[in-house]
Design a protein around this motif. Structure first.
Motif, PDB file in Angstrom:
ATOM      1  N   HIS A   1     -12.870 -19.360  56.995  1.00 34.10           N
ATOM      2  CA  HIS A   1     -11.999 -19.976  56.427  1.00 34.10           C
ATOM      3  C   HIS A   1     -10.911 -20.067  55.309  1.00 34.10           C
ATOM      4  O   HIS A   1     -11.583 -19.747  54.402  1.00 34.10           O
ATOM      5  CB  HIS A   1     -12.927 -21.468  56.385  1.00 34.10           C
ATOM      6  N   HIS A   2     -10.310 -19.731  55.768  1.00 34.45           N
ATOM      7  CA  HIS A   2      -9.057 -19.198  54.306  1.00 34.45           C
ATOM      8  C   HIS A   2      -8.137 -20.426  53.753  1.00 34.45           C
ATOM      9  O   HIS A   2      -7.614 -21.526  54.781  1.00 34.45           O
ATOM     10  CB  HIS A   2      -7.990 -18.585  55.043  1.00 34.45           C
ATOM     11  N   PHE A   3      -8.743 -20.773  52.611  1.00 32.52           N
ATOM     12  CA  PHE A   3      -7.034 -21.578  52.522  1.00 32.52           C
ATOM     13  C   PHE A   3      -5.671 -20.876  51.283  1.00 32.52           C
ATOM     14  O   PHE A   3      -6.382 -20.003  50.663  1.00 32.52           O
ATOM     15  CB  PHE A   3      -7.727 -22.053  51.127  1.00 32.52           C
ATOM     16  N   GLN A   4      -5.062 -20.789  51.361  1.00 31.82           N
ATOM     17  CA  GLN A   4      -3.953 -20.097  50.346  1.00 31.82           C
ATOM     18  C   GLN A   4      -3.323 -21.094  48.764  1.00 31.82           C
ATOM     19  O   GLN A   4      -3.436 -22.427  49.457  1.00 31.82           O
ATOM     20  CB  GLN A   4      -2.982 -20.693  51.862  1.00 31.82           C
ATOM     21  N   GLY A   5      -3.945 -20.209  48.114  1.00 37.88           N
ATOM     22  CA  GLY A   5      -3.427 -20.747  46.564  1.00 37.88           C
ATOM     23  C   GLY A   5      -3.200 -20.138  46.004  1.00 37.88           C
ATOM     24  O   GLY A   5      -3.973 -18.659  45.433  1.00 37.88           O
ATOM     25  N   ASP A   6      -3.058 -20.144  44.313  1.00 41.37           N
ATOM     26  CA  ASP A   6      -3.127 -19.688  43.348  1.00 41.37           C
ATOM     27  C   ASP A   6      -3.753 -19.522  42.639  1.00 41.37           C
ATOM     28  O   ASP A   6      -4.641 -21.447  42.336  1.00 41.37           O
ATOM     29  CB  ASP A   6      -1.608 -19.209  42.400  1.00 41.37           C
ATOM     30  N   ILE A   7      -5.294 -18.901  41.743  1.00 38.82           N
ATOM     31  CA  ILE A   7      -5.993 -19.236  41.248  1.00 38.82           C
ATOM     32  C   ILE A   7      -5.426 -19.856  39.980  1.00 38.82           C
ATOM     33  O   ILE A   7      -6.261 -20.989  39.549  1.00 38.82           O
ATOM     34  CB  ILE A   7      -7.391 -18.302  41.170  1.00 38.82           C
ATOM     35  N   LEU A   8      -4.073 -19.776  39.308  1.00 37.61           N
ATOM     36  CA  LEU A   8      -3.732 -20.481  38.667  1.00 37.61           C
ATOM     37  C   LEU A   8      -3.501 -21.577  37.790  1.00 37.61           C
ATOM     38  O   LEU A   8      -2.875 -21.824  36.908  1.00 37.61           O
ATOM     39  CB  LEU A   8      -3.068 -19.219  37.629  1.00 37.61           C
TER      40      LEU A   8
END
Length: 227
Positions: free
Chosen positions: A43-50
């Motif tokens: 299951h992929h969630f797109q985003g930038d950790i910062l």
């Protein structure tokens, strides 16, 4: 079947870890780009950790935090902003992830956290001032949390030597550099991502139930290193 969050699982070591785990576990990947493959358990969630919010999950057994940086420059050419950026990626991103999921992780099935360091923290490698400083922070975080979260949650880190990924491509950009790096390791090899993925899978498994607060060095026997 464990429920495992991999942060930064679309490339390099993180991608190899996702591929290794996804056949037998539910894997949640959080990264800026999707992995190059699909699976019913992924299951992929797109985003930038910062900059982006982490997804809310129903249950979680393990966190594997993979983002990193290899910013190789002489100290005279490293800006303070570059030091801050490396620290943000390696340390603050990990702290953000752990804080967000800690209540859920405490309810998990034999829960664990796995972070990533580098052999540069102990070898004294030229031009590695920024990455070595931030990864030393990762090791300090790991050791502190290993004590603080025991006995409920195990916390460990892997410190790989040069690994054949896009991130290390500058170190492996031609045959001469590959030959030099190979020769500098007593085992006459450097790492591939699958080897690191195997170690990651072991450290979050019940086989490693007695290991916490440790940095597992995958150094191919190296004791000194110069670019």
């Amino acid at each position: 079947m464990k429920k495992i969050l991999v942060v930064g699982g679309s490339k390099g070591i993180g991608n190899a870890i996702v591929q290794h785990l996804v056949s037998h576990h539910t894997v949640y990947n959080f990264s800026r780009t999707a992995p190059s493959f699909g699976h019913n358990n992924l299951h992929h969630f797109q985003g930038d950790i910062l900059t982006d919010d982490l997804p809310d999950l129903d249950a979680l057994d393990s966190i594997i935090y993979c983002p990193g940086s290899i910013n190789l420059k002489p100290i005279s050419r490293l800006s303070l902003d570059e030091f801050r950026e490396d620290f943000e990626i390696n340390v603050i991103g990990a702290v953000k992830t752990i804080q967000h999921y800690l209540p859920l992780l405490k309810k998990g099935n034999k829960p664990s956290i796995l972070l990533f360091s580098t052999v540069a923290t102990t070898l004294g490698m030229p031009f590695h001032a920024s990455v070595a400083a931030s990864k030393s922070g990762v090791e300090g975080l790991m050791k502190s949390l290993g004590a603080e979260l025991a006995p409920t949650i195990r916390v460990n880190a892997i410190a790989p030597t040069v690994t054949d990924t896009d991130l290390a491509s500058k170190l492996l950009r031609n045959e001469k550099m590959i030959e030099n790096i190979t020769d500098r390791h007593p085992l006459k090899k450097f790492l591939n991502p699958e080897e690191v993925a195997n170690m990651a899978a072991f450290l979050i498994s019940e086989k490693a139930a007695a290991i916490s607060g440790q940095v597992l060095k995958m150094d191919c026997g190296i004791v000194s290193f110069k670019i």
